[in-house]
Enzyme design. Structure first.
Site, PDB file in Angstrom:
ATOM      1  N   ASP A  97       0.823  -1.204   0.000  1.00  0.00           N
ATOM      2  CA  ASP A  97       0.000   0.000   0.000  1.00  0.00           C
ATOM      3  C   ASP A  97       0.865   1.267   0.000  1.00  0.00           C
ATOM      4  O   ASP A  97       0.613   2.199  -0.754  1.00  0.00           O
ATOM      5  CB  ASP A  97      -0.918  -0.013   1.221  1.00  0.00           C
ATOM      6  CG  ASP A  97      -1.876   1.159   1.236  1.00  0.00           C
ATOM      7  OD1 ASP A  97      -2.543   1.392   0.208  1.00  0.00           O
ATOM      8  OD2 ASP A  97      -1.963   1.843   2.265  1.00  0.00           O
ATOM      9  N   CYS A 135       6.104   2.160 -14.511  1.00  0.00           N
ATOM     10  CA  CYS A 135       5.996   2.585 -13.124  1.00  0.00           C
ATOM     11  C   CYS A 135       5.943   1.348 -12.237  1.00  0.00           C
ATOM     12  O   CYS A 135       5.867   0.214 -12.727  1.00  0.00           O
ATOM     13  CB  CYS A 135       4.766   3.470 -12.913  1.00  0.00           C
ATOM     14  SG  CYS A 135       3.186   2.592 -12.808  1.00  0.00           S
ATOM     15  N   CYS A 138       3.010  -0.929 -13.115  1.00  0.00           N
ATOM     16  CA  CYS A 138       2.766  -1.393 -14.478  1.00  0.00           C
ATOM     17  C   CYS A 138       2.647  -2.911 -14.555  1.00  0.00           C
ATOM     18  O   CYS A 138       1.927  -3.437 -15.401  1.00  0.00           O
ATOM     19  CB  CYS A 138       3.901  -0.923 -15.405  1.00  0.00           C
ATOM     20  SG  CYS A 138       3.661   0.742 -16.078  1.00  0.00           S
ATOM     21  N   CYS A 150     -14.205 -23.029   3.706  1.00  0.00           N
ATOM     22  CA  CYS A 150     -14.574 -24.394   4.113  1.00  0.00           C
ATOM     23  C   CYS A 150     -13.347 -25.170   4.571  1.00  0.00           C
ATOM     24  O   CYS A 150     -13.431 -25.998   5.485  1.00  0.00           O
ATOM     25  CB  CYS A 150     -15.284 -25.121   2.974  1.00  0.00           C
ATOM     26  SG  CYS A 150     -14.336 -25.225   1.452  1.00  0.00           S
TER      27      CYS A 150
END
Length: 633
Positions: A97, A135, A138, A150
């Site tokens: 992030d 970048c 990309c 499950c």
């Protein structure tokens, strides 16, 4: 997340004179940091990384001007205008992030970015220049390793399944947001009754003592739930049937009372609260027995309520939270015992839960050197010599350092090429909240989204909103897409912006009725910007301990990567080779990296997509250095 932002240089006679460096890092030094780098010492533990790094460098380069910020690189004050001051940014962040955030700010400010990452003996340095090279985004990063619900809730076969269950289900249920959907009961014909039973168990009754509450939870999740799971004959036809474990079978009542003495109403440092210390267990590399795991489980639960009760309801698992790691390890071990899976030590469990790959100081030093080499090329504007360099664990083509020519920008990249994306979604069932959380934030990494349908504003966040706007946008979040004030249906084009990152992305909506719950657990499918596949099991040495994440979220599949990627106190991570081939540089003979053995005529090399490390550096312009020094200091 952390970073170093640095500043620049003037070059005279081929010699670089660094005048100003600005360092950003929000972290403090931990003991585990000491063996992975060469600036920090024992006496620095607990101090700001940025400030200690500054002082250490000034001892051998006193002529430099270094400003240290003990701060988060995503703080709004480090905006596009701030980034425009610099000639180059050197990145070494520890989560996807933050990397995406810095990449977008560099694109908006038109400042070159030198990215880096290490994992054990592997490492890489890549150069990203707007309009000239790809970048950071990309090439999409591999998706995190996920497991079907499950498998996690009903049929675990590996210890990592028990860790994910303990971390993402049980810990979240007890200490996180209780309004979130979280089914701790197995899928069976008795699902309805088990859900009713669970509702009674997890709510602590008024004036209820912690010991019976803890035993009630223990007996439910390790006893009752396992009984329900084992009752399905078809499920266990070709598997070993699990064994229910009840607290009375492991510990007599008086043993609970003998657990650590917990003093109430005392002010404590929550980071030092430890169930192990309370019970006299010292070595984190010892594998706990079932009895020890059970005692730790109940003691950790008791400590959370006695000393950290104000945090309950808002906690999420953090590998640096000692008590949280102890609780998850104990819970995972008890569950593992039920399913006949080997128990693990706290040290091992922490590595799995936190996706930890232990760092090698020499790899970090090599990568740090390569970062500086590329930064010098950027400052000299020697574009023909830019290299993306990979540090390999084993000699490949007689090389351990593999320089590769940077790619051109990806024309389908939604970040630097602004190519529209396509989203398949059921517009009559999915809410705007689903779109914001699972796509805008998790997949696209947009922190402060503004969502528009034509000229109609559907959603926005910000401190400048009035109460009516906040209420309207909150109401929109709970509406299905087709029932918004400006309905989102098949063929709708949504525009998503992040004003802080100066990023705009267009998304074409395609209505779709049904989705495969196992293959498409989000109930939506983003395309146009091709997402990389998950890392292959046979190539990932710590596949069950490490996830290579793109921030994806899933309601029906659980992932081993935490929402907040790991800090560098334990790991600096890059992703597995993606299989994409890169052309070796034609001019690599001139590269300082090519001090190898004449194998520079090889044409291809595998690309490593990085996903982790920790610092950002930016270099500044000499012409206005005096004024900038005043501003920065």
């Amino acid at each position: 997340m952390k970073g170093v932002v640095g500043s620049d240089s003037s070059f005279s006679g081929g010699v670089a004179v660094v005048l100003v460096v600005l360092v950003i890092d929000m972290d403090t030094i931990e003991v585990s940091n000491l063996n992975r780098q060469f600036l920090f010492r024992q006496s620095h533990v607990g101090q700001s990384k940025a400030k200690v790094a500054r002082d250490a460098v000034l001892k051998f380069r006193p002529q430099m001007s270094i400003t240290a910020h003990h701060a988060n690189v995503k703080d709004p004050k480090f905006n596009v205008e701030f980034f425009k001051q610099f000639n180059v940014v050197l990145n070494g962040l520890d989560n996807l992030d933050a990397r995406r955030h810095v990449n977008r700010l560099c694109l908006a400010a038109d400042v070159p970015l030198v990215e880096s990452g290490t994992t054990g003996f592997l490492g890489q340095v890549t150069v990203h220049v707007k309009g000239k090279t790809e970048c950071y985004e990309c090439q999409p990063k591999p998706a995190p390793k996920t497991y079907p619900v499950c498998t996690i809730t009903s049929t675990p076969s590996k210890f990592v399944h028990c860790i994910v269950w303990a971390k993402d289900l049980l810990f979240a249920k007890l200490f996180g947001d209780r309004n979130q959907e979280n089914d701790l009961n197995v899928r069976s014909s008795d699902a309805a009754s088990s859900s009713d039973h669970a509702e009674d168990v997890f709510v602590r009754r008024k004036d209820e003592d912690i010991d019976p509450y803890g035993r009630r939870i223990y007996d439910h999740v390790f006893g009752y739930n396992i009984e329900v799971a084992s009752s399905n004959e078809e499920t266990w036809k070709n598997r070993n049937r699990p064994k229910p474990i009840y607290s009375a079978d492991v510990m007599p009542e008086n043993l609970t009372e003998q657990n650590g003495n917990v003093a109430k109403n005392c002010v404590v440092d929550t980071s030092s609260v430890s169930a192990m210390a309370s019970l006299g267990l010292k070595n984190p590399q010892d594998t706990w027995t079932l009895l020890e795991s059970s005692r730790i489980f109940l003691e950790a639960l008791k400590l959370f309520f006695a000393k950290r009760e104000k945090e309950i309801g808002n906690l999420s698992f953090d590998k640096d939270d000692q008590l949280a790691v102890e609780f998850v390890t104990a819970a995972a071990n008890i569950r593992a015992a039920s399913f006949g899976i080997s128990l693990h030590s706290l040290f091992e469990a922490k590595g799995i839960a936190g996706n930890i790959v232990h760092a090698v100081a020499t790899t970090n030093a090599i990568i740090a050197g390569l970062i500086v080499i590329e930064a010098i090329k950027v400052l000299l504007k020697d574009t023909d010599k830019y290299r993306m360099t990979y540090c390999l664990e084993h000699i490949t083509k007689k090389m351990l350092l593999m320089p590769v020519e940077p790619y051109e920008p990806n024309k389908s990249c939604y970040v630097c090429s602004e190519t529209p994306l396509s989203l398949e979604i059921n517009t009559s069932r999915s809410k705007l909240r689903d779109f914001v959380e699972k796509i805008v934030k998790a997949k696209l990494g947009i922190n402060f989204p503004l969502i528009m349908h034509g000229s109609n504003l559907l959603y926005e966040v910000g401190d400048d909103l009035d109460e009516v706007e906040v209420a309207n946008y909150a109401a929109n979040l709970e509406k299905v897409l087709s029932q918004l004030p400006s309905p989102v249906t098949n063929g709708t084009m949504l525009t998503v912006e992040d004003l802080q990152q100066e990023l705009t992305c267009n998304i074409n909506i395609k209505h779709r009725e049904e989705f495969d719950e196992e293959k498409e657990p989000d109930g939506m499918l983003l395309s146009g910007w091709t997402q990389a596949p998950p890392a292959k099991d046979d190539k990932q040495s710590m596949n069950d301990k490490q996830s290579i994440g793109n921030g994806g979220d899933s309601s029906n599949a659980l992932q081993t990567e935490p929402a907040d990627a790991v800090k560098d106190g334990e790991m600096e991570e890059i992703s597995e080779p993606s299989g994409k081939k890169r052309k070796l540089s034609e001019g690599s003979k001139a590269s300082i990296l090519d001090a190898t053995d004449g194998t520079r005529n090889h044409k291809e090399v595998e690309k490593l997509d990085d996903d982790d490390d920790d610092d950002v550096v930016m270099f500044d312009d000499l012409d206005s250095m005096t004024n900038k020094k005043k501003r920065l200091q």
